[in-house]
Design a protein around this motif. Structure first.
Motif, PDB file in Angstrom:
ATOM      1  N   ASP A   1       0.671  -1.324  -0.066  1.00 15.16           N
ATOM      2  CA  ASP A   1       0.044   0.098  -0.081  1.00 15.16           C
ATOM      3  C   ASP A   1       0.994   1.269  -0.009  1.00 15.16           C
ATOM      4  OD1 ASP A   1       0.743  -0.086   2.584  1.00 15.16           O
ATOM      5  OD2 ASP A   1      -1.230  -0.021   3.249  1.00 15.16           O
ATOM      6  N   ASP A   2       2.197   1.131  -0.288  1.00 14.64           N
ATOM      7  CA  ASP A   2       2.990   2.430  -0.118  1.00 14.64           C
ATOM      8  C   ASP A   2       3.335   2.749  -1.634  1.00 14.64           C
ATOM      9  OD1 ASP A   2       4.532   0.453   0.070  1.00 14.64           O
ATOM     10  OD2 ASP A   2       6.071   1.256   1.402  1.00 14.64           O
ATOM     11  N   VAL A   3       2.746   2.094  -2.503  1.00 11.97           N
ATOM     12  CA  VAL A   3       3.256   2.260  -4.032  1.00 11.97           C
ATOM     13  C   VAL A   3       2.007   1.854  -4.804  1.00 11.97           C
ATOM     14  CG1 VAL A   3       4.434  -0.136  -4.054  1.00 11.97           C
ATOM     15  CG2 VAL A   3       4.605   1.823  -6.077  1.00 11.97           C
ATOM     16  N   ASN A   4       1.319   2.697  -5.789  1.00 12.65           N
ATOM     17  CA  ASN A   4       0.725   2.095  -6.769  1.00 12.65           C
ATOM     18  C   ASN A   4       0.757   2.806  -8.161  1.00 12.65           C
ATOM     19  OD1 ASN A   4      -0.839   4.423  -6.621  1.00 12.65           O
ATOM     20  ND2 ASN A   4      -1.821   3.418  -4.754  1.00 12.65           N
ATOM     21  N   VAL A   5       0.273   1.975  -9.317  1.00 14.46           N
ATOM     22  CA  VAL A   5       0.250   2.376 -10.487  1.00 14.46           C
ATOM     23  C   VAL A   5      -1.065   3.224 -10.665  1.00 14.46           C
ATOM     24  CG1 VAL A   5       0.125   1.585 -12.973  1.00 14.46           C
ATOM     25  CG2 VAL A   5       1.778   0.660 -11.201  1.00 14.46           C
ATOM     26  N   ARG A   6      -0.980   4.617 -11.186  1.00  7.34           N
ATOM     27  CA  ARG A   6      -2.180   5.310 -11.263  1.00  7.34           C
ATOM     28  C   ARG A   6      -2.564   4.968 -12.826  1.00  7.34           C
ATOM     29  NH1 ARG A   6      -0.842  11.188  -8.964  1.00  7.34           N
ATOM     30  NH2 ARG A   6      -3.152  11.143  -8.938  1.00  7.34           N
ATOM     31  N   GLU A   7      -1.820   4.806 -13.729  1.00 10.09           N
ATOM     32  CA  GLU A   7      -2.348   4.712 -15.059  1.00 10.09           C
ATOM     33  C   GLU A   7      -1.393   3.447 -15.919  1.00 10.09           C
ATOM     34  OE1 GLU A   7      -4.141   8.278 -18.039  1.00 10.09           O
ATOM     35  OE2 GLU A   7      -1.936   8.144 -17.955  1.00 10.09           O
ATOM     36  N   VAL A   8      -2.055   2.977 -16.800  1.00 11.80           N
ATOM     37  CA  VAL A   8      -1.478   2.325 -17.887  1.00 11.80           C
ATOM     38  C   VAL A   8      -1.939   2.352 -19.096  1.00 11.80           C
ATOM     39  CG1 VAL A   8      -0.934  -0.167 -18.678  1.00 11.80           C
ATOM     40  CG2 VAL A   8      -1.092   0.176 -16.141  1.00 11.80           C
ATOM     41  N   VAL A   9      -1.235   3.165 -19.917  1.00 17.07           N
ATOM     42  CA  VAL A   9      -1.775   3.174 -21.340  1.00 17.07           C
ATOM     43  C   VAL A   9      -0.680   2.616 -22.441  1.00 17.07           C
ATOM     44  CG1 VAL A   9      -2.979   5.168 -20.693  1.00 17.07           C
ATOM     45  CG2 VAL A   9      -0.388   5.500 -21.491  1.00 17.07           C
ATOM     46  N   GLU A  10      -1.236   2.050 -23.592  1.00 18.21           N
ATOM     47  CA  GLU A  10      -0.108   1.664 -24.614  1.00 18.21           C
ATOM     48  C   GLU A  10       0.859   2.908 -25.113  1.00 18.21           C
ATOM     49  OE1 GLU A  10      -0.471  -1.463 -25.615  1.00 18.21           O
ATOM     50  OE2 GLU A  10      -2.567  -1.796 -24.884  1.00 18.21           O
ATOM     51  N   ALA A  11       1.920   2.544 -25.483  1.00 15.44           N
ATOM     52  CA  ALA A  11       3.173   3.560 -25.728  1.00 15.44           C
ATOM     53  C   ALA A  11       3.574   3.041 -27.167  1.00 15.44           C
ATOM     54  CB  ALA A  11       3.822   3.829 -24.865  1.00 15.44           C
ATOM     55  N   PRO A  12       4.032   3.767 -28.156  1.00 14.45           N
ATOM     56  CA  PRO A  12       4.777   3.367 -29.335  1.00 14.45           C
ATOM     57  C   PRO A  12       5.835   2.330 -28.824  1.00 14.45           C
ATOM     58  CG  PRO A  12       4.306   5.968 -29.186  1.00 14.45           C
ATOM     59  CD  PRO A  12       4.233   4.979 -27.896  1.00 14.45           C
ATOM     60  N   GLN A  13       6.178   1.559 -29.633  1.00 13.82           N
ATOM     61  CA  GLN A  13       7.351   0.834 -29.625  1.00 13.82           C
ATOM     62  C   GLN A  13       8.580   1.456 -29.086  1.00 13.82           C
ATOM     63  OE1 GLN A  13       8.323  -2.671 -29.589  1.00 13.82           O
ATOM     64  NE2 GLN A  13       5.744  -2.982 -29.404  1.00 13.82           N
ATOM     65  N   SER A  14       8.699   2.680 -29.527  1.00 12.97           N
ATOM     66  CA  SER A  14       9.883   3.355 -29.418  1.00 12.97           C
ATOM     67  C   SER A  14       9.979   4.079 -28.138  1.00 12.97           C
ATOM     68  CB  SER A  14      10.312   4.208 -30.573  1.00 12.97           C
ATOM     69  OG  SER A  14       9.296   5.121 -30.549  1.00 12.97           O
ATOM     70  N   PHE A  15       8.945   4.172 -27.483  1.00 12.00           N
ATOM     71  CA  PHE A  15       8.654   5.021 -26.300  1.00 12.00           C
ATOM     72  C   PHE A  15       9.901   4.460 -24.962  1.00 12.00           C
ATOM     73  CE2 PHE A  15       6.803   5.915 -22.074  1.00 12.00           C
ATOM     74  CZ  PHE A  15       6.912   7.144 -22.058  1.00 12.00           C
ATOM     75  N   CYS A  16      10.450   5.614 -24.705  1.00 16.68           N
ATOM     76  CA  CYS A  16      11.417   5.340 -23.410  1.00 16.68           C
ATOM     77  C   CYS A  16      11.155   6.588 -22.500  1.00 16.68           C
ATOM     78  CB  CYS A  16      12.799   5.531 -24.090  1.00 16.68           C
ATOM     79  SG  CYS A  16      14.191   5.422 -22.499  1.00 16.68           S
ATOM     80  N   ALA A  17      10.921   5.917 -21.343  1.00 13.04           N
ATOM     81  CA  ALA A  17      10.319   6.911 -20.224  1.00 13.04           C
ATOM     82  C   ALA A  17      11.391   7.818 -19.739  1.00 13.04           C
ATOM     83  CB  ALA A  17       9.930   6.211 -19.227  1.00 13.04           C
ATOM     84  N   ASN A  18      12.633   7.224 -19.928  1.00 13.05           N
ATOM     85  CA  ASN A  18      13.821   8.043 -19.539  1.00 13.05           C
ATOM     86  C   ASN A  18      14.317   8.887 -20.602  1.00 13.05           C
ATOM     87  OD1 ASN A  18      17.122   7.903 -19.519  1.00 13.05           O
ATOM     88  ND2 ASN A  18      16.291   8.517 -17.836  1.00 13.05           N
ATOM     89  N   LYS A  19      14.625   8.425 -21.847  1.00 15.03           N
ATOM     90  CA  LYS A  19      15.051   9.295 -22.949  1.00 15.03           C
ATOM     91  C   LYS A  19      14.037  10.312 -23.542  1.00 15.03           C
ATOM     92  CE  LYS A  19      19.311   6.313 -24.017  1.00 15.03           C
ATOM     93  NZ  LYS A  19      18.649   4.846 -24.357  1.00 15.03           N
ATOM     94  N   ASP A  20      12.886  10.066 -23.495  1.00 12.48           N
ATOM     95  CA  ASP A  20      11.786  10.890 -24.238  1.00 12.48           C
ATOM     96  C   ASP A  20      11.369  11.971 -23.329  1.00 12.48           C
ATOM     97  OD1 ASP A  20      12.313   9.251 -26.137  1.00 12.48           O
ATOM     98  OD2 ASP A  20      10.463   8.131 -26.098  1.00 12.48           O
ATOM     99  N   ALA A  21      11.739  11.810 -21.900  1.00 14.19           N
ATOM    100  CA  ALA A  21      11.084  13.036 -21.065  1.00 14.19           C
ATOM    101  C   ALA A  21      11.730  14.457 -21.260  1.00 14.19           C
ATOM    102  CB  ALA A  21      11.717  12.791 -19.662  1.00 14.19           C
ATOM    103  N   VAL A  22      10.461  15.204 -21.684  1.00 12.83           N
ATOM    104  CA  VAL A  22      10.868  16.580 -22.203  1.00 12.83           C
ATOM    105  C   VAL A  22      11.193  17.508 -20.921  1.00 12.83           C
ATOM    106  CG1 VAL A  22       9.804  18.607 -23.474  1.00 12.83           C
ATOM    107  CG2 VAL A  22       9.530  16.146 -24.412  1.00 12.83           C
ATOM    108  N   ARG A  23      10.294  17.481 -19.893  1.00 14.35           N
ATOM    109  CA  ARG A  23      10.482  18.222 -18.801  1.00 14.35           C
ATOM    110  C   ARG A  23      10.032  17.235 -17.691  1.00 14.35           C
ATOM    111  NH1 ARG A  23       7.780  21.642 -21.565  1.00 14.35           N
ATOM    112  NH2 ARG A  23       5.647  21.183 -20.554  1.00 14.35           N
ATOM    113  N   LYS A  24      10.592  17.724 -16.455  1.00 15.33           N
ATOM    114  CA  LYS A  24      10.515  16.879 -15.198  1.00 15.33           C
ATOM    115  C   LYS A  24      10.110  17.896 -14.176  1.00 15.33           C
ATOM    116  CE  LYS A  24      12.752  13.131 -13.828  1.00 15.33           C
ATOM    117  NZ  LYS A  24      14.027  12.425 -13.515  1.00 15.33           N
ATOM    118  N   SER A  25       9.267  17.618 -13.064  1.00 17.70           N
ATOM    119  CA  SER A  25       8.777  18.638 -12.214  1.00 17.70           C
ATOM    120  C   SER A  25       8.980  18.072 -10.856  1.00 17.70           C
ATOM    121  CB  SER A  25       7.290  19.262 -12.593  1.00 17.70           C
ATOM    122  OG  SER A  25       6.823  19.894 -11.568  1.00 17.70           O
TER     123      SER A  25
END
Lengths: 250, 250
Positions: B86-110
């Protein structure tokens, strides 16, 4: 001996409630130990407005303690806090009349019960709210709760009735408000029966879920039967907010 | 293989940071294990926008994961969460393009850094804010931080420089706001150096305490020397709020 009035707040998560119990970490014992270390008195007895159960939090618990210490209230406040762990602290220390009793002299107490509703529990609220996996109708809950305001026999909301001489109490304020995913149930009364706020919260949530019509709260109150009320809501959503005394007890 | 984009929140208190480490409870391992139990894949690899350190929290961490599972995103979301503590959860799951990389494609972080100031630590904030036992001047902190907005070499705020090829980043937003006893330092940038937000928070608090004149932040930035910046603020005040990608990566 001086009689001091203390205002205390604590995160109840890691405490086994207020009252000292052998082998358990309790708020009372933690505070008495800290005071004893400062005043060097061996038998410190902190008398609170009302015990809170294991897991219940307090923002404004009040207690009184007799001491022969000559330290000023301000010095005591700092010194005691320096001895306390970071999940509890004393917010204020003031002189009280010899006769002041935090328990018997309390005129009104105010509790907040926090419910988090929705599809997913918020990890940051897991220790500070009751998570109900459903969208609750807070407006209906607010309307349903109105019948509880006033002087009534609240035995239907008392765990293990009869605990007290009388189960008649006066609720001076009851409101239900939504803030985002949180619903605050605020209840102020001249006194509370054992688990009364948690039983009221459990009953209002039955209405909020749509399991009960909003009129059922009045029916439960009238029936004076604990078995007809809702379940006792879990302790982690409950906060003792404030204890009111007659003007200038200090 | 499908590529899924996950939005994740966690209370970092009881995690040894994001990244899997032998013998430690980490967010990455906890999530990979939960996904593996659902998809029955033995080598699940969750790739996040950027690792968070031990004790750091996230409201909107983003990660991607490749899977052969045919379960719908909605079903996966519920199933994965049912396996998570209960100290972690996934808020959303969506389909991404094959090439999507959560690290390299990040444009901005807050990020948000939370400071609690005043005479006494709030027990309810002890794991979610840096407590500074002094009244801080949030308005001066806000003015002092303005010089950081824009494209600069931020090596003065990088722990163990050089960690990256370049220490030039663009801060697109920086604000300091007080809410009661809490001060929120909100920083948005196209990328962050190691411990950058915590070093900025540590430096702004030097100004808020009155230890530094407000112009010293600009001096530190110009000097490009980590030793001149303030201390690295503790992890418990830091929240990864949001990661932004180019429109419709999904």
């Amino acid at each position: 001996m001086r009689n001091l009035k203390l205002t205390i707040r604590y995160d109840g998560t890691d405490f086994f409630g207020w009252q000292t119990q052998p082998g358990q970490r309790t708020v009372q014992e933690t505070i008495e130990k800290a005071i004893g270390e400062i005043t060097r008195e061996s038998r410190v007895r902190v008398n609170c407005s009302g015990r809170t159960d294991s897991g219940v939090h307090a923002v404004g618990q009040v207690a009184n303690v007799y001491t022969a210490s000559r330290l000023s209230c301000e010095t005591l406040l700092k010194a005691i806090n320096s001895k306390l762990p970071d999940d509890v602290n004393v917010r204020e220390v003031v002189e009280a009349p010899q006769s002041f009793c935090a328990n018997k002299d309390a005129v009104r107490k105010s509790y907040r019960y926090v419910v988090q509703d929705g599809r997913q529990q918020d990890p940051f609220l897991r220790k500070y709210a009751w998570f109900v996996r459903q969208n609750l109708d807070a407006e209906v809950m607010a309307r349903a709760g109105r019948c509880l305001v006033g002087r009534h026999d609240f035995r239907c909301f008392e765990t293990e009735w009869p605990n007290r001489l009388t189960s008649v109490r006066t609720i001076t304020h009851l409101s239900v408000n939504r803030f985002g995913e949180c619903i605050w149930i605020d209840v102020e009364a001249n006194g509370f029966l054992y688990n009364m706020v948690r039983a009221i919260a459990g009953s209002l949530v039955q209405v909020g879920r749509g399991f009960w019509p909003e009129t059922q709260i009045a029916d439960v109150l009238r029936a004076m039967d604990r078995r007809l009320a809702g379940p006792t809501a879990p302790p982690e959503g409950l906060f003792l907010m404030r204890v009111t005394y007659h003007p200038c007890p200090t």
